[in-house]
Design an enzyme around this catalytic site. Structure first.
Site, mmCIF file in Angstrom:
data_model
loop_
_atom_site.group_PDB
_atom_site.id
_atom_site.type_symbol
_atom_site.label_atom_id
_atom_site.label_comp_id
_atom_site.label_asym_id
_atom_site.label_seq_id
_atom_site.Cartn_x
_atom_site.Cartn_y
_atom_site.Cartn_z
ATOM 1 N N LEU A 39 0.868 -1.185 0.000
ATOM 2 C CA LEU A 39 0.000 0.000 0.000
ATOM 3 C C LEU A 39 0.902 1.233 0.000
ATOM 4 C CD1 LEU A 39 -2.609 -1.272 2.612
ATOM 5 C CD2 LEU A 39 -3.014 -0.938 0.164
ATOM 6 N N HIS A 55 3.002 -9.005 11.828
ATOM 7 C CA HIS A 55 4.187 -9.463 11.098
ATOM 8 C C HIS A 55 4.790 -10.659 11.847
ATOM 9 C CE1 HIS A 55 7.582 -9.285 8.412
ATOM 10 N NE2 HIS A 55 8.362 -9.461 9.462
ATOM 11 N N ASP A 90 6.834 -2.220 7.675
ATOM 12 C CA ASP A 90 7.047 -2.812 9.009
ATOM 13 C C ASP A 90 7.755 -1.851 9.961
ATOM 14 O OD1 ASP A 90 5.884 -5.261 8.201
ATOM 15 O OD2 ASP A 90 7.793 -5.940 7.375
ATOM 16 N N GLU A 117 0.955 -14.913 16.883
ATOM 17 C CA GLU A 117 0.084 -14.049 16.069
ATOM 18 C C GLU A 117 -1.380 -14.091 16.508
ATOM 19 O OE1 GLU A 117 0.625 -14.115 11.774
ATOM 20 O OE2 GLU A 117 2.449 -15.259 12.046
HETATM 21 C C1 GAR Z 1 0.859 -14.568 8.677
HETATM 22 O O1 GAR Z 1 1.938 -15.299 9.182
HETATM 23 C C2 GAR Z 1 1.187 -13.091 8.708
HETATM 24 O O2 GAR Z 1 1.914 -12.691 9.826
HETATM 25 C C3 GAR Z 1 2.008 -12.961 7.450
HETATM 26 O O3 GAR Z 1 1.337 -13.776 6.519
HETATM 27 C C4 GAR Z 1 0.664 -14.838 7.187
HETATM 28 C C5 GAR Z 1 -0.790 -14.829 6.796
HETATM 29 O O4 GAR Z 1 -1.461 -15.943 7.315
HETATM 30 N N1 GAR Z 1 2.119 -11.593 7.035
HETATM 31 C C6 GAR Z 1 3.234 -11.079 6.529
HETATM 32 O O5 GAR Z 1 4.231 -11.723 6.303
HETATM 33 C C7 GAR Z 1 3.162 -9.591 6.221
HETATM 34 N N2 GAR Z 1 4.465 -9.036 6.118
HETATM 35 P P1 GAR Z 1 -3.042 -15.995 7.441
HETATM 36 O O6 GAR Z 1 -3.623 -15.626 6.064
HETATM 37 O O7 GAR Z 1 -3.323 -17.420 7.787
HETATM 38 O O8 GAR Z 1 -3.483 -15.032 8.513
#
Ligand code: GAR
Length: 207
Positions: free
Chosen positions: A96, A112, A153, A183
């Site tokens: 974005l 992240h 980030d 997460e």
């Molecule tokens: C997650 O691990 C999130 O932290 C990462 O993508 C995955 C999405 O999983 N995001 C990034 O790397 C952004 N920089 P999900 O679709 O199962 O939530």
């Protein structure tokens, strides 16, 4: 009870979206309500999760738009249509622009999958983050939820949680551990914290 209106932006499996939905159902997320899911991919499983829980969704594939600004205008108009007050990037893989992000200062958060400032910034997303952590040989990694600003980030950190890295970990194993132990815990918690702030500052946010 008045709740902050939340949009969750997704591109993939949507396990973080699911963690937010679960937190809403269990009452852990009580100051905000997910009223919209925006997916950059038509085939994202996250869209199925939205359907299952009867959450309105829009699919905005980057490729369908000739330029970044038209892509972002489409997202912005959906956010405005639903009166969104908090945007959550939960595995949203499209970049974005600084201009777009500046419209959502302190009202857009991202999860992240590392302990920022390690393994973050341009090129670090999804499994690549875990590959880099294993390659480096760190013994501890984790997840970070932060406000989004114009630096990838680079925005203010809201919450972090650490997770051990074990000998013999594959990127997939480590990803699963980071998702489940970090997460999926800190994202709903941060969503509640920021929603609460938005409600408190209702005047400022035009509530
Ligand atoms: C997650 O691990 C999130 O932290 C990462 O993508 C995955 C999405 O999983 N995001 C990034 O790397 C952004 N920089 P999900 O679709 O199962 O939530």
């Amino acid at each position: 009870m008045l709740k902050a209106k939340i949009a969750v932006l997704v591109s993939g499996g949507g396990t973080n979206l699911q963690a937010l939905i679960d937190a809403q159902q269990s009452g852990k997320l009580k100051s905000g309500e997910i009223v919209l899911v925006v997916s950059s991919s038509e085939t994202a499983y996250a869209v199925e999760r939205a359907k299952k829980h009867k959450i309105p969704f829009v699919v905005v594939p980057r490729k369908a738009f000739p330029c970044q600004s038209e892509f972002e205008e489409k997202i912005q108009s959906a956010l405005e249509e639903y009166g969104i007050q908090l945007v959550i990037l939960a595995g949203f893989m499209s970049i974005l622009s600084a201009e777009f992000v500046s419209k959502w200062e302190k009202r857009m958060i991202n999860v992240h999958p590392s302990l920022i400032p390690s393994f973050c910034g341009e090129g670090f997303y999804g499994l690549k983050v875990h590959e880099a952590a294993i390659r480096y040989g760190v013994k501890v990694t984790g997840a970070t939820v932060h406000f989004v600003n114009e630096i990838p980030d680079g925005g203010e950190i809201i919450l972090q949680k650490s997770v051990p890295v074990y000998k013999g970990d594959t990127p997939e194993k480590l990803q699963k551990r980071v998702m489940e132990r970090a997460e999926h815990i800190i994202l709903p918690r941060a969503a509640e914290l920021v929603s609460r702030e938005i409600l408190k500052e209702g005047g400022k946010y035009g509530l």
